[in-house]
Enzyme design. Structure first.
Site, PDB file in Angstrom:
ATOM      1  N   ARG A 115      -0.481  -1.907  -6.852  1.00  0.00           N
ATOM      2  CA  ARG A 115      -0.743  -2.997  -5.898  1.00  0.00           C
ATOM      3  C   ARG A 115      -1.644  -4.051  -6.557  1.00  0.00           C
ATOM      4  O   ARG A 115      -1.398  -5.252  -6.416  1.00  0.00           O
ATOM      5  CB  ARG A 115      -1.409  -2.416  -4.655  1.00  0.00           C
ATOM      6  CG  ARG A 115      -1.874  -3.420  -3.600  1.00  0.00           C
ATOM      7  CD  ARG A 115      -2.307  -2.645  -2.360  1.00  0.00           C
ATOM      8  NE  ARG A 115      -3.173  -3.388  -1.466  1.00  0.00           N
ATOM      9  CZ  ARG A 115      -2.751  -4.198  -0.501  1.00  0.00           C
ATOM     10  NH1 ARG A 115      -1.449  -4.409  -0.342  1.00  0.00           N
ATOM     11  NH2 ARG A 115      -3.602  -4.806   0.304  1.00  0.00           N
ATOM     12  N   HIS A 165      -2.145   2.571  -6.030  1.00  0.00           N
ATOM     13  CA  HIS A 165      -2.981   1.427  -5.640  1.00  0.00           C
ATOM     14  C   HIS A 165      -3.193   0.485  -6.808  1.00  0.00           C
ATOM     15  O   HIS A 165      -3.331  -0.737  -6.611  1.00  0.00           O
ATOM     16  CB  HIS A 165      -4.325   1.910  -5.104  1.00  0.00           C
ATOM     17  CG  HIS A 165      -4.976   0.916  -4.195  1.00  0.00           C
ATOM     18  ND1 HIS A 165      -4.436   0.567  -2.965  1.00  0.00           N
ATOM     19  CD2 HIS A 165      -6.110   0.179  -4.320  1.00  0.00           C
ATOM     20  CE1 HIS A 165      -5.213  -0.331  -2.382  1.00  0.00           C
ATOM     21  NE2 HIS A 165      -6.223  -0.584  -3.191  1.00  0.00           N
ATOM     22  N   LYS A 183      -2.363  -1.943   7.878  1.00  0.00           N
ATOM     23  CA  LYS A 183      -3.507  -1.344   8.551  1.00  0.00           C
ATOM     24  C   LYS A 183      -3.623  -1.866   9.976  1.00  0.00           C
ATOM     25  O   LYS A 183      -3.373  -3.037  10.237  1.00  0.00           O
ATOM     26  CB  LYS A 183      -4.798  -1.658   7.786  1.00  0.00           C
ATOM     27  CG  LYS A 183      -4.923  -0.925   6.460  1.00  0.00           C
ATOM     28  CD  LYS A 183      -6.276  -1.201   5.830  1.00  0.00           C
ATOM     29  CE  LYS A 183      -6.468  -0.388   4.560  1.00  0.00           C
ATOM     30  NZ  LYS A 183      -7.792  -0.636   3.937  1.00  0.00           N
ATOM     31  N   TYR A 193      -9.408 -10.685  -7.027  1.00  0.00           N
ATOM     32  CA  TYR A 193      -8.350 -10.822  -8.027  1.00  0.00           C
ATOM     33  C   TYR A 193      -8.470 -12.118  -8.815  1.00  0.00           C
ATOM     34  O   TYR A 193      -7.939 -12.233  -9.916  1.00  0.00           O
ATOM     35  CB  TYR A 193      -6.975 -10.752  -7.359  1.00  0.00           C
ATOM     36  CG  TYR A 193      -6.695  -9.412  -6.739  1.00  0.00           C
ATOM     37  CD1 TYR A 193      -6.417  -8.302  -7.532  1.00  0.00           C
ATOM     38  CD2 TYR A 193      -6.734  -9.231  -5.357  1.00  0.00           C
ATOM     39  CE1 TYR A 193      -6.174  -7.059  -6.967  1.00  0.00           C
ATOM     40  CE2 TYR A 193      -6.486  -7.990  -4.787  1.00  0.00           C
ATOM     41  CZ  TYR A 193      -6.215  -6.921  -5.590  1.00  0.00           C
ATOM     42  OH  TYR A 193      -5.989  -5.692  -5.027  1.00  0.00           O
ATOM     43  N   ARG A 249       0.850  -1.180   0.000  1.00  0.00           N
ATOM     44  CA  ARG A 249       0.000   0.000   0.000  1.00  0.00           C
ATOM     45  C   ARG A 249       0.891   1.236   0.000  1.00  0.00           C
ATOM     46  O   ARG A 249       2.048   1.179   0.430  1.00  0.00           O
ATOM     47  CB  ARG A 249      -0.899   0.023   1.234  1.00  0.00           C
ATOM     48  CG  ARG A 249      -1.875  -1.143   1.348  1.00  0.00           C
ATOM     49  CD  ARG A 249      -2.715  -1.012   2.608  1.00  0.00           C
ATOM     50  NE  ARG A 249      -3.716  -2.073   2.738  1.00  0.00           N
ATOM     51  CZ  ARG A 249      -3.543  -3.195   3.438  1.00  0.00           C
ATOM     52  NH1 ARG A 249      -2.392  -3.397   4.075  1.00  0.00           N
ATOM     53  NH2 ARG A 249      -4.504  -4.101   3.519  1.00  0.00           N
ATOM     54  N   HIS A 283      -4.410  -8.670   3.693  1.00  0.00           N
ATOM     55  CA  HIS A 283      -5.858  -8.577   3.791  1.00  0.00           C
ATOM     56  C   HIS A 283      -6.346  -9.337   5.016  1.00  0.00           C
ATOM     57  O   HIS A 283      -5.922 -10.466   5.268  1.00  0.00           O
ATOM     58  CB  HIS A 283      -6.535  -9.172   2.549  1.00  0.00           C
ATOM     59  CG  HIS A 283      -6.426  -8.316   1.340  1.00  0.00           C
ATOM     60  ND1 HIS A 283      -6.564  -8.809   0.056  1.00  0.00           N
ATOM     61  CD2 HIS A 283      -6.201  -6.977   1.205  1.00  0.00           C
ATOM     62  CE1 HIS A 283      -6.423  -7.820  -0.811  1.00  0.00           C
ATOM     63  NE2 HIS A 283      -6.204  -6.707  -0.142  1.00  0.00           N
TER      64      HIS A 283
END
Length: 327
Positions: free
Chosen positions: A274, A271, A201, A306, A179, A297
């Site tokens: 990514r 992004h 995150k 994806y 990210r 994730h």
């Protein structure tokens, strides 16, 4: 910049502090929660005629009694207001009205979380008025990504006085799927031999294996970096003024090289790089659960989007179908 610790009334402060200190959500995320709840209760108080002349004081009226008086109809009224009448850019003279489904879904999630906290976590309320609240239906869109050839063209476009640094940055995006915030936050100490420690995150750390090309690019850059005195001695990527590269600067340099590679910079971003990394990994046989760990994730369904981008098995199924013949 908003600071919920200075503005939030006690009821909201407890909820927001829980998310920052216990759940480990970032300051930016928690501040956005505060803005979402502030907007919701402003609407409710205004609708009920409880906002006086000194509108700035409306937050003092947000307490357990008000929270407990909310009904599901109140929330749906608020959602209708957001969808039809809420200005998208309040400070602009030419703003549009009505928030998109994704923005409204985020606000629904925040309100749900707030009432779950009041009922399940702290037992301040016995009943959850939004338990049956439906979220706006989101349109599923496939992520945009660069092809292998476009990725190579982007790397080949790198030149100039910061060539070694910028090449390394682009390669990390394209091979590790970082990210933007993760890349900007990298420290020299995060590079550990054949691995890279990444803080994602919620301050969750993950350790990524890096390939030979990435390792070589990092080695080349770090040799130069260690010769440069820096204001931030820990930062991996620094600017010419010797400060840590900001996310804005990284965005600008990516845009510059997209243009130099002949790519549409309005369609691609950090992004999207990514997304490119994720897609290229799947194309080369990486399974979706491994990809989930690489990307950081929390939920597998976030990664599974994806699998719809380039599914060779689906293409094969279409080709070998017995009706794939002219009659």
């Amino acid at each position: 910049m908003v600071d919920y610790r200075k503005e939030a009334p006690p009821l909201l402060l407890e909820f927001l502090s829980y998310h920052e200190s216990i759940k480990g959500h970032s300051r930016k995320t928690v501040d956005e929660y505060f803005l979402d709840l502030r907007g919701f209760f402003h609407y409710i108080l205004n609708k009920r005629g409880l906002i006086g002349e000194n509108e700035a004081d409306f937050l003092t009226k947000v307490d357990l009694s008000l929270a407990g008086s909310i009904t599901l109809s109140d929330v749906y009224d608020y959602m209708s207001y957001l969808a039809r009448d809420r200005a998208r850019h309040p400070q602009s003279d030419n703003t549009d009205y009505g928030l998109g489904a994704a923005a409204r879904a985020r606000k629904v999630a925040c309100i749900r979380s707030f009432y779950k906290f009041l009922t399940i976590k702290t037992h301040k309320l016995s009943e959850n008025p939004v338990q049956d609240l439906d979220a706006p239906k989101l349109k599923k869109t496939l992520p945009r990504y660069l092809t292998l050839e476009q990725s190579q063209a982007l790397l080949e476009a790198v030149q100039g006085p910061n060539q070694t640094r910028d090449y390394c940055i682009l390669l990390l995006f394209l091979t590790c799927g970082l990210r933007l915030s993760e890349l900007a936050a990298l420290n020299l100490s995060d590079v550990r031999g054949e691995t890279l420690r990444v803080t994602g995150k919620g301050n969750k750390e993950r350790v990524l294996d890096i390939n030979d090309a990435c390792r070589e690019a990092l080695d080349d850059y770090i040799k130069l970096r260690l010769k440069q005195p820096s204001v931030d001695k820990n930062a991996l990527f620094v600017s010419r003024n010797r400060r840590r590269l900001s996310v804005k600067t990284v965005q600008l340099l990516v845009r510059k090289y997209l243009l130099m590679a002949g790519l549409d910079a309005s369609l691609y971003s950090t992004h999207k790089l990514r997304h490119t990394a994720a897609t290229l990994m799947l194309q080369t046989g990486v399974d979706v659960r491994t990809l989930q760990e690489v990307l950081g994730h929390e939920h597998l369904n976030t990664t599974q989007i994806y699998t719809h981008v380039d599914n060779s098995e689906l293409k094969l199924a279409a080709k070998v179908h017995p009706l794939n013949k002219k009659t």
